[in-house]
Scaffold this motif. Structure first.
Motif, short mmCIF file in Angstrom:
data_model
loop_
_atom_site.label_atom_id
_atom_site.label_comp_id
_atom_site.label_asym_id
_atom_site.label_seq_id
_atom_site.Cartn_x
_atom_site.Cartn_y
_atom_site.Cartn_z
N UNK A 11 0.79 -1.22 0.00
CA UNK A 11 0.00 0.00 0.00
C UNK A 11 0.83 1.28 0.00
N UNK A 12 2.08 1.20 0.46
CA UNK A 12 2.91 2.39 0.64
C UNK A 12 4.20 2.24 -0.13
N UNK A 13 4.62 3.34 -0.79
CA UNK A 13 5.79 3.32 -1.68
C UNK A 13 6.68 4.53 -1.46
N UNK A 14 7.99 4.32 -1.58
CA UNK A 14 8.93 5.42 -1.59
C UNK A 14 9.02 6.07 -2.95
N UNK A 15 9.86 7.11 -3.06
CA UNK A 15 9.98 7.88 -4.29
C UNK A 15 10.94 7.26 -5.30
N UNK A 16 11.75 6.31 -4.88
CA UNK A 16 12.69 5.64 -5.75
C UNK A 16 14.09 6.23 -5.69
#
Length: 126
Positions: free
Chosen positions: A114-119
């Motif tokens: 459900x949650x992701x960083x910016x890369x």
């Protein structure tokens, strides 16, 4: 909810190593299972590695098995990806992801997170 920020990417020669870190802000993430995915521009996002909330079970894509290691330090609210023996085909943007789960099993499915960083960009030169 959790906010994720990746760091540690950069340019490295083939055969070299990098360690990526993904830091969670706001609160500890001991209840979250974590994973790393990677993506090239215009292409799909692919599974790399995952770790359960307790850190007792890990899983890897065949392409990185034996070279990459995922780990976590819940006291520091951080998950790591140690990348050794890097190859040019490891050149991607790497993303960390989180899902709220107490399962003893990891997930390879993008839709489960459900949650992701910016890369963070990893480039491996030949």
């Amino acid at each position: 909810q959790v906010q994720l920020v990746e760091s540690g990417g950069g340019l490295v020669q083939a055969g070299g190593s990098l360690r990526l870190a993904c830091a969670a802000s706001g609160r500890p993430f001991s209840s979250y299972a974590m994973a790393w995915f990677r993506q090239a521009p215009g292409n799909e996002r692919n599974f790399v590695a995952a770790i359960t909330s307790s850190g007792t079970v890990t899983g890897y894509a065949d392409s990185v098995k034996g070279r990459f290691t995922i780990s976590r330090d819940n006291a520091k609210n951080t998950v790591y990806l140690q990348m050794n023996s890097l190859k040019p085909e490891d050149t991607f943007v790497y993303y960390c992801a989180a899902r709220y789960s107490g399962s003893r099993y990891y997930s390879r499915r993008e839709d489960d997170y459900a949650y992701w960083g910016q890369g963070t960009q990893v480039t491996v030169s030949s």
